[in-house]
Scaffold this motif. Structure first.
Motif, mmCIF file in Angstrom:
data_model
loop_
_atom_site.group_PDB
_atom_site.id
_atom_site.type_symbol
_atom_site.label_atom_id
_atom_site.label_comp_id
_atom_site.label_asym_id
_atom_site.label_seq_id
_atom_site.Cartn_x
_atom_site.Cartn_y
_atom_site.Cartn_z
ATOM 1 N N VAL A 114 8.222 0.946 54.808
ATOM 2 C CA VAL A 114 7.660 0.761 53.158
ATOM 3 C C VAL A 114 6.351 1.806 52.941
ATOM 4 N N TYR A 115 5.474 1.314 53.954
ATOM 5 C CA TYR A 115 3.701 2.855 53.899
ATOM 6 C C TYR A 115 4.581 4.459 53.867
ATOM 7 N N ASP A 116 6.004 4.483 55.235
ATOM 8 C CA ASP A 116 6.457 5.791 54.930
ATOM 9 C C ASP A 116 7.528 6.323 53.552
ATOM 10 N N LEU A 117 7.746 5.605 53.566
ATOM 11 C CA LEU A 117 8.812 5.479 52.357
ATOM 12 C C LEU A 117 7.234 5.842 50.374
ATOM 13 N N LEU A 118 6.836 5.437 50.830
ATOM 14 C CA LEU A 118 5.844 5.221 50.359
ATOM 15 C C LEU A 118 5.363 7.086 49.532
ATOM 16 N N SER A 119 4.161 7.027 51.082
ATOM 17 C CA SER A 119 4.188 8.494 51.365
ATOM 18 C C SER A 119 4.734 9.807 51.614
ATOM 19 N N THR A 120 6.018 9.733 51.734
ATOM 20 C CA THR A 120 6.770 10.812 51.354
ATOM 21 C C THR A 120 7.334 10.656 49.762
ATOM 22 N N VAL A 121 7.726 9.624 49.655
ATOM 23 C CA VAL A 121 7.685 9.553 47.835
ATOM 24 C C VAL A 121 6.664 10.433 47.009
ATOM 25 N N LEU A 122 5.292 10.182 47.665
ATOM 26 C CA LEU A 122 4.728 10.705 46.470
ATOM 27 C C LEU A 122 4.320 11.857 47.208
ATOM 28 N N GLU A 123 4.442 12.325 48.129
ATOM 29 C CA GLU A 123 4.573 14.701 49.426
ATOM 30 C C GLU A 123 5.490 15.044 47.849
ATOM 31 N N GLN A 124 7.032 13.902 47.944
ATOM 32 C CA GLN A 124 8.237 14.952 46.887
ATOM 33 C C GLN A 124 8.035 15.385 45.722
ATOM 34 N N LEU A 125 6.581 14.131 45.279
ATOM 35 C CA LEU A 125 7.004 14.237 43.322
ATOM 36 C C LEU A 125 5.909 15.585 43.336
ATOM 37 N N LYS A 126 5.312 15.473 44.397
ATOM 38 C CA LYS A 126 3.981 17.233 43.596
ATOM 39 C C LYS A 126 5.067 18.357 43.076
ATOM 40 N N GLN A 127 6.183 18.867 44.128
ATOM 41 C CA GLN A 127 7.195 19.455 43.535
ATOM 42 C C GLN A 127 8.523 19.079 43.047
ATOM 43 N N GLU A 128 8.904 17.420 43.036
ATOM 44 C CA GLU A 128 10.355 17.289 42.340
ATOM 45 C C GLU A 128 10.262 17.578 40.673
ATOM 46 N N THR A 129 11.366 18.063 40.331
ATOM 47 C CA THR A 129 11.806 18.563 39.566
ATOM 48 C C THR A 129 12.659 17.366 38.532
ATOM 49 N N GLU A 130 13.618 16.581 39.320
ATOM 50 C CA GLU A 130 14.487 15.424 38.742
ATOM 51 C C GLU A 130 14.261 14.308 38.620
ATOM 52 N N LEU A 131 12.888 13.935 37.883
ATOM 53 C CA LEU A 131 11.884 12.573 38.053
ATOM 54 C C LEU A 131 13.318 11.638 38.348
ATOM 55 N N LYS A 132 13.776 11.397 37.200
ATOM 56 C CA LYS A 132 14.382 10.274 36.778
ATOM 57 C C LYS A 132 15.416 9.576 38.474
ATOM 58 N N LYS A 133 16.462 11.529 39.473
ATOM 59 C CA LYS A 133 16.906 10.612 40.386
ATOM 60 C C LYS A 133 15.789 10.212 41.952
ATOM 61 N N LEU A 134 14.559 10.923 41.867
ATOM 62 C CA LEU A 134 13.373 10.356 42.801
ATOM 63 C C LEU A 134 12.796 8.683 42.117
ATOM 64 N N ARG A 135 13.518 9.032 41.036
ATOM 65 C CA ARG A 135 12.901 7.395 40.864
ATOM 66 C C ARG A 135 13.608 6.545 41.205
ATOM 67 N N LEU A 136 15.040 6.156 40.964
ATOM 68 C CA LEU A 136 16.274 5.872 41.568
ATOM 69 C C LEU A 136 16.850 5.688 43.112
ATOM 70 N N LYS A 137 16.810 6.750 43.224
ATOM 71 C CA LYS A 137 16.431 6.731 45.449
ATOM 72 C C LYS A 137 15.421 6.583 46.092
ATOM 73 N N PHE A 138 14.388 5.685 45.301
ATOM 74 C CA PHE A 138 13.004 5.297 45.432
ATOM 75 C C PHE A 138 13.270 4.077 45.498
ATOM 76 N N ILE A 139 13.894 3.621 44.393
ATOM 77 C CA ILE A 139 14.342 1.693 44.042
ATOM 78 C C ILE A 139 15.173 2.274 45.799
ATOM 79 N N TYR A 140 16.457 2.657 46.018
ATOM 80 C CA TYR A 140 17.630 2.284 46.682
ATOM 81 C C TYR A 140 17.456 2.382 47.630
ATOM 82 N N ASP A 141 16.117 3.336 48.557
ATOM 83 C CA ASP A 141 15.412 3.240 49.485
ATOM 84 C C ASP A 141 14.651 2.288 50.145
#
Length: 181
Positions: A114-141
């Motif tokens: 879970v730590y690795d997942l949260l760390s990765t998703v926060l890194e991706q958030l820096k340049q991500e433009t499709e925030l809804k897809k990122l949020r749904l992928k985070f929930i699934y993962d």
């Protein structure tokens, strides 16, 4: 033999003021899972730790065990996600991620995936433009990593499943549904 001090990396999930100058932090640590720490004197103007202990900051910390809550002794910022903090939608989503992780994990439960997942998703958030897809992928993962959802099965109603798993109201749910549509 039990050690009185320990060190780890961590991401700050939440914080709460305590007494006049102290603060209680909830940190998802890489090696010890979710821990609550007391940051003594952190709210003093001259505190050296003050800038390091913001929500969703990635830190390296040392803490000392005590009879009550463990006490932060040293802290250093590894990543403050400054790029995320300049965009309202992204900072809202980062708070959402931290709140969900805080509510779905338990104290002292090892949560390195879970730590690795949260760390990765926060890194991706820096340049991500499709925030809804990122949020749904985070929930699934998150749900699949923790064993609440079968790997490979499509997650159609992610928010409903997440609500059923957490069994607590998410305060920033508006962020997850409204801001990012």
């Amino acid at each position: 033999m039990k050690f009185r001090t320990y060190s780890s990396e961590g991401i700050i999930l939440s914080r709460k003021n305590y007494s006049e100058v102290d603060r209680i932090l909830v940190v998802l640590s890489k090696h010890f899972g979710k821990v609550s720490l007391l940051a003594k004197g952190i709210r003093k103007i001259k505190s050296k730790k003050r800038g390091h202990l913001e929500i969703f900051s990635k830190i390296k910390f040392s803490a000392a065990k005590s009879h009550g809550m463990d006490i932060v002794t040293e802290v250093d910022t590894l990543n403050d996600f400054a790029k995320v903090r300049t965009n309202l939608n992204k900072i809202s989503l980062a708070y959402y991620f931290c709140e969900v992780v805080n509510k779905i994990t338990h104290e002292d439960g090892h949560a390195s995936t879970v730590y690795d997942l949260l760390s990765t998703v926060l890194e991706q958030l820096k340049q991500e433009t499709e925030l809804k897809k990122l949020r749904l992928k985070f929930i699934y993962d998150l749900l699949t990593n923790m064993g609440y959802w079968p790997v490979g099965k499509k997650l159609v109603e992610a928010d409903i499943v997440l609500d059923d798993v957490i069994e607590k109201k998410i305060n920033s749910i508006r962020v997850g549904k409204k801001v990012l549509e």
